[in-house]
Design a protein around this motif. Structure first.
Motif, short mmCIF file in Angstrom:
data_model
loop_
_atom_site.label_atom_id
_atom_site.label_comp_id
_atom_site.label_asym_id
_atom_site.label_seq_id
_atom_site.Cartn_x
_atom_site.Cartn_y
_atom_site.Cartn_z
N ASP A 1 18.02 65.39 4.05
CA ASP A 1 16.41 63.95 4.58
C ASP A 1 15.87 64.02 5.82
O ASP A 1 16.86 63.85 6.39
CB ASP A 1 16.81 63.02 3.85
N GLY A 2 14.57 64.81 5.96
CA GLY A 2 14.52 63.77 6.88
C GLY A 2 13.47 65.23 8.01
O GLY A 2 12.45 65.03 8.52
N ALA A 3 14.26 66.43 7.22
CA ALA A 3 13.79 67.59 8.42
C ALA A 3 12.61 67.75 7.36
O ALA A 3 12.12 67.94 6.68
CB ALA A 3 15.37 68.95 8.21
N MET A 4 11.84 68.62 8.49
CA MET A 4 10.23 69.14 7.52
C MET A 4 10.42 71.23 7.92
O MET A 4 10.65 71.06 8.99
CB MET A 4 9.06 68.43 8.43
N VAL A 5 9.51 71.77 6.90
CA VAL A 5 8.95 73.30 7.36
C VAL A 5 7.83 73.57 6.92
O VAL A 5 7.30 72.43 6.72
CB VAL A 5 10.68 73.81 6.31
N ALA B 1 1.60 74.86 4.95
CA ALA B 1 1.58 73.48 4.52
C ALA B 1 3.15 73.09 5.79
O ALA B 1 4.23 73.59 5.24
CB ALA B 1 1.19 73.08 3.88
N SER B 2 3.06 71.40 5.45
CA SER B 2 3.64 70.69 6.10
C SER B 2 3.89 69.99 5.07
O SER B 2 4.05 69.67 4.03
CB SER B 2 3.72 69.36 7.34
N HIS B 3 6.12 70.11 5.29
CA HIS B 3 6.96 69.67 3.77
C HIS B 3 8.40 68.66 4.66
O HIS B 3 8.98 69.02 5.37
CB HIS B 3 7.40 70.22 3.03
N LEU B 4 7.81 67.74 4.43
CA LEU B 4 9.70 67.22 4.13
C LEU B 4 10.24 67.36 2.99
O LEU B 4 9.89 67.52 2.03
CB LEU B 4 9.15 65.56 4.19
N PRO C 1 2.92 67.04 11.83
CA PRO C 1 4.22 67.42 12.11
C PRO C 1 4.28 68.44 12.91
O PRO C 1 5.12 69.32 13.29
CB PRO C 1 4.57 68.01 9.98
N PHE C 2 3.06 69.31 13.37
CA PHE C 2 3.44 70.29 13.92
C PHE C 2 2.73 70.42 14.77
O PHE C 2 3.18 70.77 16.35
CB PHE C 2 1.72 71.26 13.11
N GLY C 3 2.69 68.91 15.36
CA GLY C 3 2.61 68.05 16.64
C GLY C 3 0.81 68.61 17.43
O GLY C 3 0.85 68.27 18.80
N GLU C 4 0.10 68.71 16.57
CA GLU C 4 -1.72 68.93 16.83
C GLU C 4 -1.77 67.35 17.12
O GLU C 4 -1.17 66.49 16.21
CB GLU C 4 -1.84 69.23 16.07
N ILE C 5 -2.65 66.86 18.01
CA ILE C 5 -3.14 65.49 17.71
C ILE C 5 -5.01 65.82 17.04
O ILE C 5 -5.47 66.28 18.35
CB ILE C 5 -3.19 65.11 18.91
N VAL C 6 -5.06 64.85 16.22
CA VAL C 6 -6.44 65.60 15.31
C VAL C 6 -7.03 64.12 15.41
O VAL C 6 -6.25 62.72 15.51
CB VAL C 6 -6.27 65.93 14.60
#
Length: 223
Positions: free
Chosen positions: A143-147, A157-160, A9-14
C-alpha cells in the motif's frame, strides 16, 4: 493565478489550483522577485516532505530566498516523487520511515544522508524521472507504492496501489480503475517500496478512505 509549486508522482512541478495535504522542498529553486521557478528542479539531494501546519508558523510562499515551498496531494505522492519525511517538523514520521527503510533494505540503522544518497540515485535518470521495473506482481505491491501505467487508451498515468487495487491519481484525489494496467513501471523509488513492505504507513488523501482506514496511522504525519 496559481504558483508553479504542485508536485506530481512523476516528480514534475506544475501550476494548478488544487491544494495538498503536505508541503516540502528540494532546496532553493525559485526567484523570489518573480515567484517563479528557476531552470533547475532541485538544489539539494535532501528532498523532504513537511507538515503544512507546524507550531502556528506562516510563510508567504516563494516570497523570500529561503527553501522553495512545494505541495503534494498526500504522502504517497511525495514518496513516489522521491521525497522522505522531514526530521524537523515530522520527527516521529522520519524516525519511523528510517527504521522501516533500514529494515526493508537489510540494514541495522541508517542516516538521513544515506537515505538521501540512495533516493537521489533512484529517483533521477539525468534530469528526468527514473522509472523502475516492478519488483513483484503489481497486485503484490505494498500500500502506498505508485506506478506509471496505461489503462484503456494509450496515455500513461500515475496509479496508487492500495490493497492490491490500482487507483488513478489526480490533483483532486484518487478514483478506482476498472481496466487492467499495461506496461506498468515503478514510480516510487525501490528502496522506499521496501520501506513500505517493512511497515511504513504513509498518509493518504481522504479519497481512498474506507473501512480499512478507520484506525489512524501509528505515526503522526497528518497535516
Amino acid at each position: 493565478m496559481p504558483l508553479q509549486n504542485r508536485v506530481t508522482p512523476f516528480g514534475e512541478i506544475v501550476a494548478v489550483a488544487a491544494r495538498g495535504l503536505f508541503t516540502g522542498n528540494r532546496g532553493i529553486i525559485h526567484d523570489p522577485a518573480t515567484r517563479t521557478l528557476l531552470k533547475r528542479r532541485w538544489s539539494s539531494p535532501a528532498w523532504i516532505t513537511c507538515t503544512c501546519d507546524f507550531r502556528g508558523r506562516r510563510r508567504d510562499v516563494m516570497a523570500t530566498r529561503s527553501w522553495t515551498e512545494l505541495f503534494f496531494l498526500d504522502e504517497a505522492t511525495a514518496l513516489a516523487a522521491g521525497h522522505r519525511p522531514c526530521y524537523y517538523c515530522r520527527r516521529t514520521d522520519a524516525n519511523a520511515f528510517a527504521a522501516a527503510w533500514a529494515k526493508g533494505n537489510g540494514l541495522e540503522r541508517v542516516t538521513a544522508a544515506a537515505i538521501d544518497a540512495a533516493l537521489h540515485r533512484e529517483r533521477l535518470d539525468g534530469r528526468a524521472k527514473r522509472l523502475h521495473p516492478l519488483p513483484c506482481p503489481i497486485e503484490d505491491l505494498p500500500d502506498g507504492a505508485m506506478v506509471q501505467a496505461i489503462t484503456d487508451d494509450t496515455t500513461a498515468a500515475s496509479h496508487l496501489m492500495r490493497q492490491g487495487r490500482a487507483l488513478a491519481w489526480s490533483f483532486a484525489g484518487y478514483r478506482a480503475v476498472d481496466a487492467p494496467l499495461r506496461n506498468a513501471r515503478l514510480l516510487t523509488p525501490p528502496s522506499t517500496v521496501r520501506a513500505l513492505q517493512a511497515g511504513y504507513r504513509p498518509v493518504f488523501h481522504a479519497s481512498i478512505l474506507g473501512p480499512a482506514d478507520a484506525e489512524p496511522p501509528i505515526h503522526s504525519g497528518r497535516a
